[in-house]
Design a protein around this motif. Structure first.
Motif, PDB file in Angstrom:
ATOM      1  N   THR A 137       0.814  -1.214   0.000  1.00 26.66           N
ATOM      2  CA  THR A 137       0.000   0.000   0.000  1.00 26.66           C
ATOM      3  C   THR A 137       0.849   1.266   0.000  1.00 26.66           C
ATOM      4  OG1 THR A 137      -0.077  -0.101   2.424  1.00 26.66           O
ATOM      5  CG2 THR A 137      -1.922  -1.103   1.206  1.00 26.66           C
ATOM      6  N   HIS A 138       2.149   1.126  -0.143  1.00 23.33           N
ATOM      7  CA  HIS A 138       3.022   2.303  -0.146  1.00 23.33           C
ATOM      8  C   HIS A 138       2.699   3.184  -1.350  1.00 23.33           C
ATOM      9  CE1 HIS A 138       6.773   4.661  -0.407  1.00 23.33           C
ATOM     10  NE2 HIS A 138       6.843   4.464   0.896  1.00 23.33           N
ATOM     11  N   THR A 139       2.995   4.464  -1.231  1.00 22.94           N
ATOM     12  CA  THR A 139       2.697   5.384  -2.335  1.00 22.94           C
ATOM     13  C   THR A 139       3.329   4.927  -3.645  1.00 22.94           C
ATOM     14  OG1 THR A 139       4.580   6.750  -1.634  1.00 22.94           O
ATOM     15  CG2 THR A 139       2.401   7.406  -0.864  1.00 22.94           C
ATOM     16  N   ARG A 140       4.517   4.357  -3.559  1.00 26.41           N
ATOM     17  CA  ARG A 140       5.194   3.876  -4.766  1.00 26.41           C
ATOM     18  C   ARG A 140       4.380   2.803  -5.466  1.00 26.41           C
ATOM     19  NH1 ARG A 140      11.135   1.136  -4.471  1.00 26.41           N
ATOM     20  NH2 ARG A 140       9.926  -0.443  -3.372  1.00 26.41           N
ATOM     21  N   GLN A 141       3.778   1.907  -4.687  1.00 31.17           N
ATOM     22  CA  GLN A 141       2.955   0.859  -5.269  1.00 31.17           C
ATOM     23  C   GLN A 141       1.614   1.409  -5.754  1.00 31.17           C
ATOM     24  OE1 GLN A 141       5.387  -1.757  -5.833  1.00 31.17           O
ATOM     25  NE2 GLN A 141       3.368  -2.689  -5.868  1.00 31.17           N
ATOM     26  N   LEU A 142       1.016   2.288  -4.970  1.00 34.48           N
ATOM     27  CA  LEU A 142      -0.284   2.840  -5.365  1.00 34.48           C
ATOM     28  C   LEU A 142      -0.188   3.580  -6.697  1.00 34.48           C
ATOM     29  CD1 LEU A 142      -1.637   4.158  -1.936  1.00 34.48           C
ATOM     30  CD2 LEU A 142      -2.242   2.032  -3.106  1.00 34.48           C
ATOM     31  N   LEU A 164       0.863  -0.110  10.017  1.00 30.01           N
ATOM     32  CA  LEU A 164       0.656  -0.237   8.572  1.00 30.01           C
ATOM     33  C   LEU A 164      -0.642   0.430   8.156  1.00 30.01           C
ATOM     34  CD1 LEU A 164       1.219  -1.368   5.740  1.00 30.01           C
ATOM     35  CD2 LEU A 164       0.143  -3.504   6.476  1.00 30.01           C
ATOM     36  N   PHE A 165      -1.690   0.234   8.942  1.00 30.51           N
ATOM     37  CA  PHE A 165      -2.985   0.788   8.567  1.00 30.51           C
ATOM     38  C   PHE A 165      -2.965   2.313   8.595  1.00 30.51           C
ATOM     39  CE2 PHE A 165      -7.481   1.945   9.292  1.00 30.51           C
ATOM     40  CZ  PHE A 165      -8.028   1.325   8.175  1.00 30.51           C
ATOM     41  N   ASN A 166      -2.449   2.878   9.674  1.00 27.52           N
ATOM     42  CA  ASN A 166      -2.420   4.340   9.777  1.00 27.52           C
ATOM     43  C   ASN A 166      -1.557   4.958   8.686  1.00 27.52           C
ATOM     44  OD1 ASN A 166      -4.122   4.469  12.032  1.00 27.52           O
ATOM     45  ND2 ASN A 166      -2.430   4.133  13.448  1.00 27.52           N
ATOM     46  N   ASP A 167      -0.418   4.341   8.406  1.00 28.34           N
ATOM     47  CA  ASP A 167       0.426   4.841   7.325  1.00 28.34           C
ATOM     48  C   ASP A 167      -0.272   4.697   5.982  1.00 28.34           C
ATOM     49  OD1 ASP A 167       2.429   5.476   9.119  1.00 28.34           O
ATOM     50  OD2 ASP A 167       3.657   3.707   8.673  1.00 28.34           O
ATOM     51  N   SER A 168      -0.988   3.596   5.797  1.00 27.93           N
ATOM     52  CA  SER A 168      -1.660   3.351   4.520  1.00 27.93           C
ATOM     53  C   SER A 168      -2.753   4.375   4.256  1.00 27.93           C
ATOM     54  CB  SER A 168      -2.230   1.930   4.486  1.00 27.93           C
ATOM     55  OG  SER A 168      -1.191   0.973   4.536  1.00 27.93           O
ATOM     56  N   VAL A 169      -3.458   4.774   5.302  1.00 30.79           N
ATOM     57  CA  VAL A 169      -4.469   5.826   5.133  1.00 30.79           C
ATOM     58  C   VAL A 169      -3.817   7.058   4.514  1.00 30.79           C
ATOM     59  CG1 VAL A 169      -6.001   7.420   6.351  1.00 30.79           C
ATOM     60  CG2 VAL A 169      -5.972   5.004   6.980  1.00 30.79           C
ATOM     61  N   TYR A 171      -0.957   7.069   2.800  1.00 33.06           N
ATOM     62  CA  TYR A 171      -0.489   6.730   1.448  1.00 33.06           C
ATOM     63  C   TYR A 171      -1.608   6.922   0.421  1.00 33.06           C
ATOM     64  CZ  TYR A 171       3.341   4.171   3.828  1.00 33.06           C
ATOM     65  OH  TYR A 171       4.416   3.805   4.607  1.00 33.06           O
ATOM     66  N   PHE A 172      -2.811   6.439   0.756  1.00 36.62           N
ATOM     67  CA  PHE A 172      -3.935   6.555  -0.178  1.00 36.62           C
ATOM     68  C   PHE A 172      -4.267   8.020  -0.446  1.00 36.62           C
ATOM     69  CE2 PHE A 172      -4.823   2.085   0.970  1.00 36.62           C
ATOM     70  CZ  PHE A 172      -5.077   1.568  -0.289  1.00 36.62           C
ATOM     71  N   LYS A 173      -4.291   8.811   0.608  1.00 34.99           N
ATOM     72  CA  LYS A 173      -4.617  10.230   0.440  1.00 34.99           C
ATOM     73  C   LYS A 173      -3.548  10.937  -0.381  1.00 34.99           C
ATOM     74  CE  LYS A 173      -7.285  10.626   4.728  1.00 34.99           C
ATOM     75  NZ  LYS A 173      -7.327  11.245   6.088  1.00 34.99           N
ATOM     76  N   GLU A 174      -2.275  10.620  -0.121  1.00 32.90           N
ATOM     77  CA  GLU A 174      -1.167  11.274  -0.826  1.00 32.90           C
ATOM     78  C   GLU A 174      -1.183  10.983  -2.324  1.00 32.90           C
ATOM     79  OE1 GLU A 174       2.323   9.925   1.133  1.00 32.90           O
ATOM     80  OE2 GLU A 174       1.868  10.972   3.021  1.00 32.90           O
ATOM     81  N   THR A 175      -1.713   9.840  -2.707  1.00 36.38           N
ATOM     82  CA  THR A 175      -1.709   9.463  -4.124  1.00 36.38           C
ATOM     83  C   THR A 175      -3.040   9.742  -4.821  1.00 36.38           C
ATOM     84  OG1 THR A 175      -2.107   7.184  -3.365  1.00 36.38           O
ATOM     85  CG2 THR A 175       0.130   7.743  -4.013  1.00 36.38           C
ATOM     86  N   GLY A 176      -3.915  10.491  -4.159  1.00 32.90           N
ATOM     87  CA  GLY A 176      -5.132  10.941  -4.820  1.00 32.90           C
ATOM     88  C   GLY A 176      -6.318  10.005  -4.724  1.00 32.90           C
ATOM     89  N   PHE A 177      -6.223   8.967  -3.919  1.00 32.35           N
ATOM     90  CA  PHE A 177      -7.369   8.097  -3.706  1.00 32.35           C
ATOM     91  C   PHE A 177      -8.341   8.742  -2.719  1.00 32.35           C
ATOM     92  CE2 PHE A 177      -4.411   5.064  -5.443  1.00 32.35           C
ATOM     93  CZ  PHE A 177      -5.186   4.088  -6.033  1.00 32.35           C
TER      94      PHE A 177
END
Length: 218
Positions: A137-142, A164-169, A171-177
């Motif tokens: 779920t890292h920004t690089r993968q997203l 992982l969950f808090n960081d993933s939240v 990551y999703f926001k940073e990549t425009g999800f």
């Protein structure tokens, strides 16, 4: 999850009609393999196949692709899929499994494939800072997933790991999800999704660990 080497796994996979050993050859043309125009959903890191086998067998109008990197895992997933479809008295006609490094996933999918959904269940949390780029779920993968996801596609994510969950939240926001739904206690969430309990999920719940989950759309 570590798993012992299973000498039977590779021969069984190579003999299976729903195992793909050369996924790069299908980039941009997965629908030609399925021979229909049904939506394609992915599970990244399918493990022993408990989740994808239950999902696919009762969703004949969806095409499924399950990916893992370990032959032993895929061998067990193959057997689990065969078991579920046999129980349902169904031909295995809407799922393929393949061995591939998810970090290089753009080598096997493109925008022509129009993937409409990704499932990520209990992936490796990679807690050490220098390893976090390996998270699924890292920004690089997203950013990589965005290259082949269809418009309005969704990612369904579950984990037991708070960090992982808090960081993933983020990551999703940073990549425009857009995060459509989020819970820190999936078991007691009403009307979140039709959840299929995985082997990991059952184990963590028995240990009193709450399951975190989200749905994100692009």
């Amino acid at each position: 999850m570590r798993i012992r080497f299973k000498p039977w796994a590779r021969p069984e996979l190579e003999a299976s009609k729903f195992y793909i050993d050369n996924p790069e050859e299908y980039k941009g043309k997965w629908l030609t393999l399925f021979k229909n125009k049904n939506p394609i959903h992915l599970e990244l890191g399918c493990g022993k196949g408990g989740f994808i086998s239950q999902l696919a067998v009762y969703s004949s109008d969806i095409n499924y692709i399950a990916i893992d990197l370990v032959d032993a895992m895929l061998g067990l997933a193959k057997r689990k899929i065969e078991e579920e479809y046999k129980f349902a008295n169904r031909e295995i006609d809407n799922i393929y499994i393949t061995r591939y490094d998810i970090e290089r996933i753009n080598n096997i999918f493109s925008e022509e494939d129009g993937i409409e959904r990704i499932y990520i269940n209990f992936c490796n949390p990679w807690p050490r800072g220098k390893h976090r780029k390996k998270r699924l779920t890292h920004t690089r993968q997203l950013e990589k997933y965005k290259e082949f996801l269809a418009k309005d596609a969704k990612i369904f994510f579950k984990t037991d790991d708070d960090g992982l969950f808090n960081d993933s939240v983020n990551y999703f926001k940073e990549t425009g999800f857009t995060i459509e739904k989020l819970t820190y206690d999936l078991e007691n969430e009403v009307d979140f999704w039709d959840n299929i309990e995985t082997e990991h999920e059952k184990m963590f719940k028995e240990q009193g660990i709450k399951i975190k989950a989200l749905i994100a759309s692009i």
